[in-house]
Design a protein around this motif. Structure first.
Motif, short mmCIF file in Angstrom:
data_model
loop_
_atom_site.label_atom_id
_atom_site.label_comp_id
_atom_site.label_asym_id
_atom_site.label_seq_id
_atom_site.Cartn_x
_atom_site.Cartn_y
_atom_site.Cartn_z
N ASN A 50 0.76 -1.20 0.01
CA ASN A 50 -0.04 0.04 0.03
C ASN A 50 0.88 1.36 -0.04
OD1 ASN A 50 -2.34 -1.49 -0.15
ND2 ASN A 50 -2.64 -1.46 2.15
N ARG A 51 2.07 1.36 0.82
CA ARG A 51 2.69 2.40 0.77
C ARG A 51 3.72 2.57 -0.54
NH1 ARG A 51 4.90 4.38 5.87
NH2 ARG A 51 3.66 3.81 7.59
N PHE A 52 3.89 1.45 -1.00
CA PHE A 52 4.73 1.45 -2.16
C PHE A 52 3.64 2.11 -3.32
CE2 PHE A 52 5.43 -0.85 -6.33
CZ PHE A 52 6.74 -0.49 -6.66
N LYS A 53 2.58 1.74 -3.42
CA LYS A 53 1.59 2.36 -4.36
C LYS A 53 1.27 3.75 -4.16
CE LYS A 53 -0.85 -2.15 -5.33
NZ LYS A 53 -2.04 -2.87 -5.20
N ARG A 54 1.14 4.28 -3.02
CA ARG A 54 0.85 5.60 -2.58
C ARG A 54 2.24 6.37 -3.04
NH1 ARG A 54 2.93 8.11 1.47
NH2 ARG A 54 3.11 6.44 2.83
N LEU A 55 3.55 5.83 -2.81
CA LEU A 55 4.61 6.47 -3.12
C LEU A 55 4.64 6.73 -4.54
CD1 LEU A 55 7.21 4.97 -0.56
CD2 LEU A 55 6.47 7.27 -0.60
N ILE A 56 4.42 5.81 -5.40
CA ILE A 56 4.16 5.80 -6.92
C ILE A 56 2.92 7.02 -7.05
CG2 ILE A 56 3.42 4.92 -9.00
CD1 ILE A 56 4.54 2.48 -7.69
#
Length: 160
Positions: A50-56
């Motif tokens: 979820n964090r990875f997707k938000r950072l993108i």
């Protein structure tokens, strides 16, 4: 590899320690599986993903690319061209910027505050090819008054 990356600083208050760890790991290995990434940063898989997707989505991660080996591709000649323009008004800068982006041999282009206006990193197979690129393409860019070349003798550190 630790210490090889610039420190990731909190710009607008939206990055916490986990986000910074995720970005640091991805900067070293953009192909790391999410499960391994989660383990390295101390999160479970779903929150990490979820964090990875938000950072993108938030633009902290602009994309992923392969880092090519220039020597294998016979492109290990590097020159840095200092470019002085005849005009530095906004329309001239925009014209130069648009034109320089079209030259495939130019790996990097930086506007500089100093005795010249732009610094270009140019990669070619040899000095003969560089001379052609300089004479036929770079010197003919809009508003170019003069150029000066510095040739790299050895690459000591380079980040892809």
């Amino acid at each position: 590899m630790e210490g090889d990356l610039p420190e990731i600083v909190q710009v607008d208050g939206s990055l916490d320690a986990f986000d910074r760890k995720i970005l640091e790991e991805l900067a070293v290995n953009g192909r790391i599986p999410v499960a391994e990434l989660a383990e390295k940063v101390g999160l479970s898989k779903t929150p990490c993903q979820n964090r990875f997707k938000r950072l993108i989505a938030d633009g902290f991660i602009q994309g992923f690319k392969a880092i090519l080996n220039p020597a294998k591709m016979n492109l290990d000649h590097i020159a840095f061209a200092e470019v002085k323009l005849t005009n530095t008004q906004e329309d001239a800068l925009n014209s130069f910027n648009a034109a320089v982006r079209k030259i495939k041999e130019v790996e990097e282009c930086h506007m500089i505050a100093g005795r010249f206006d732009y610094l270009l990193k140019i990669r070619t197979r040899d000095i003969k090819k560089y001379r052609l690129v300089l004479g036929e393409r770079i010197s003919n860019l809009p508003y170019v008054a003069s150029t000066s070349t510095n040739v790299a003798m050895e690459t000591v550190k380079e980040r892809g």
